[in-house]
Design a protein around this motif. Structure first.
Motif, short mmCIF file in Angstrom:
data_model
loop_
_atom_site.label_atom_id
_atom_site.label_comp_id
_atom_site.label_asym_id
_atom_site.label_seq_id
_atom_site.Cartn_x
_atom_site.Cartn_y
_atom_site.Cartn_z
N ALA A 130 -62.91 -47.49 35.68
CA ALA A 130 -62.42 -47.69 34.32
C ALA A 130 -61.83 -46.42 33.71
O ALA A 130 -60.93 -46.49 32.86
N ASP A 131 -62.31 -45.26 34.15
CA ASP A 131 -61.85 -44.00 33.58
C ASP A 131 -60.34 -43.84 33.77
O ASP A 131 -59.82 -44.03 34.88
N GLY A 132 -59.67 -43.52 32.70
CA GLY A 132 -58.23 -43.31 32.77
C GLY A 132 -57.40 -44.57 32.66
O GLY A 132 -56.16 -44.49 32.68
N ARG A 133 -58.04 -45.73 32.56
CA ARG A 133 -57.32 -46.99 32.40
C ARG A 133 -57.49 -47.47 30.96
O ARG A 133 -58.57 -47.94 30.58
N ASP A 134 -56.45 -47.38 30.19
CA ASP A 134 -56.52 -47.73 28.78
C ASP A 134 -56.82 -49.22 28.61
O ASP A 134 -56.14 -50.08 29.18
N GLY A 135 -57.86 -49.51 27.83
CA GLY A 135 -58.23 -50.90 27.56
C GLY A 135 -59.24 -51.49 28.52
O GLY A 135 -59.68 -52.62 28.34
N VAL A 136 -59.62 -50.74 29.56
CA VAL A 136 -60.64 -51.20 30.51
C VAL A 136 -61.97 -50.53 30.14
O VAL A 136 -62.02 -49.31 29.96
N GLY A 158 -54.66 -56.07 35.95
CA GLY A 158 -54.65 -56.65 37.29
C GLY A 158 -55.23 -55.73 38.34
O GLY A 158 -56.17 -56.12 39.06
N PRO A 159 -54.73 -54.49 38.48
CA PRO A 159 -55.31 -53.58 39.48
C PRO A 159 -56.79 -53.26 39.22
O PRO A 159 -57.57 -53.13 40.17
N ALA A 160 -57.17 -53.14 37.95
CA ALA A 160 -58.58 -52.86 37.64
C ALA A 160 -59.48 -54.00 38.11
O ALA A 160 -60.55 -53.78 38.69
N GLU A 161 -59.05 -55.25 37.87
CA GLU A 161 -59.86 -56.39 38.29
C GLU A 161 -59.94 -56.48 39.81
O GLU A 161 -61.01 -56.79 40.37
N GLN A 162 -58.84 -56.20 40.49
CA GLN A 162 -58.87 -56.25 41.95
C GLN A 162 -59.80 -55.17 42.52
O GLN A 162 -60.53 -55.41 43.48
N GLU A 163 -59.78 -53.99 41.92
CA GLU A 163 -60.69 -52.94 42.38
C GLU A 163 -62.14 -53.31 42.10
O GLU A 163 -63.04 -53.04 42.91
N ALA A 164 -62.38 -53.95 40.95
CA ALA A 164 -63.74 -54.39 40.63
C ALA A 164 -64.22 -55.46 41.61
O ALA A 164 -65.40 -55.46 42.02
N VAL A 182 -64.74 -59.12 35.19
CA VAL A 182 -65.37 -59.24 36.51
C VAL A 182 -66.82 -58.80 36.35
O VAL A 182 -67.09 -57.67 35.93
N GLU A 183 -67.74 -59.70 36.63
CA GLU A 183 -69.17 -59.38 36.54
C GLU A 183 -69.76 -59.30 37.94
O GLU A 183 -69.60 -60.22 38.75
N ILE A 184 -70.44 -58.19 38.21
CA ILE A 184 -71.04 -57.95 39.52
C ILE A 184 -72.55 -57.85 39.32
O ILE A 184 -73.05 -56.96 38.65
#
Length: 261
Positions: A130-136, A158-164, A182-184
């Motif tokens: 999440a660091d460095g991704r605005d709004g995540v 999109g990329p943040a969710e795929q990484e999660a 995305v809940e883990i």
């Protein structure tokens, strides 16, 4: 009040005639309109009034009320202010609590040493993505880590969710991909398991379940043809019925209250 499909009204009245229905509902997007700030979510007044009507009914045939949400039970309790006697299922089934006259009564959640260590690793890795991704942003729960992207633009979300999701495949026991989230979890959980367990626990003769998210499909899938499953809003679904919004859910609850009185 919105006009409901005639077949939904008939199904709700039939459910009431059988007696002791379990009324299990998602919160965000179902009873409360979705908000960019999750802390701003509040139940629409018509839904609150209908739930209070249902809670006031008594006897062996009276409805049993429950919320089934991805939120933690503490947050769900604070935002929903459900009537005493209601059950709260949080973190997609990992947490359980009961609303009493003087507060919230929790069912204990216990993690073993391996699960606690994995949860700590998940939290650190999720925060790093999440660091460095605005709004995540990242939410920590007793059994899970949640990556939220509702405030992010599509090129970031999109990329943040795929990484999660990849992180969940590596460290999670259950990975749930919902609307902008995305809940883990380090436990095997789902809303379907939670609703099935609650139905058996309270001895319900039928179930009304309403939800708007893809995670609610797990609950729709475990229920039968005699149950009333309601998809709120657009999207593919296995639910029997569909309504537009929280005001329509409130109308459905009113029909059930009228038929149950």
């Amino acid at each position: 009040m919105p006009e409901l499909p005639a077949d939904l009204v008939d199904a709700l009245r039939s459910l009431a005639r059988r007696g002791r229905p379990l009324v299990a509902l998602d919160f965000d997007g179902t009873l409360a309109p979705l908000q960019d700030d999750p802390a701003a979510s509040r139940m629409v007044p018509a839904a609150r009034a209908a739930l209070e009507r249902l809670a006031a009914l008594d006897g062996d045939d009276a409805p049993v009320l429950a919320l089934v949400s991805g939120r933690s039970v503490v947050e769900l309790h604070e935002l929903s202010a459900m009537p005493p006697g209601s059950s709260l299922v949080g973190s997609h089934g990992a947490e359980r609590a009961h609303v009493r006259e003087h507060g919230l009564e929790h069912d204990a959640v216990r993690l073993d040493d391996e699960q606690r260590a994995r949860l700590a690793d998940l939290g650190a890795a999720a925060q790093a993505l999440a660091d460095g991704r605005d709004g995540v942003w990242v939410e920590s729960k007793p059994t899970a880590v949640v990556v939220h992207t509702r405030r992010a633009g599509p090129q970031v979300a999109g990329p943040a969710e795929q990484e999660a999701l990849r992180l969940g495949d590596r460290l999670g026991s259950t990975v749930l991909h919902g609307k902008d989230v995305v809940e883990i979890s380090v436990l095997e959980t789902s809303k379907g398991r939670a609703v099935a367990a609650l139905r058996d626990e309270v001895g319900a003769r039928g179930v009304l379940y309403a939800g708007d998210d893809v995670t609610d499909e797990h609950a729709f899938e475990v229920l039968g043809d005699d149950d009333v499953t309601v998809k709120v809003g657009p999207g593919e679904t296995v639910a029997r019925f569909r309504v537009d919004d929280a005001e329509a859910v409130a109308a459905a609850l009113d029909v059930l209250a009228d038929a149950s009185a």
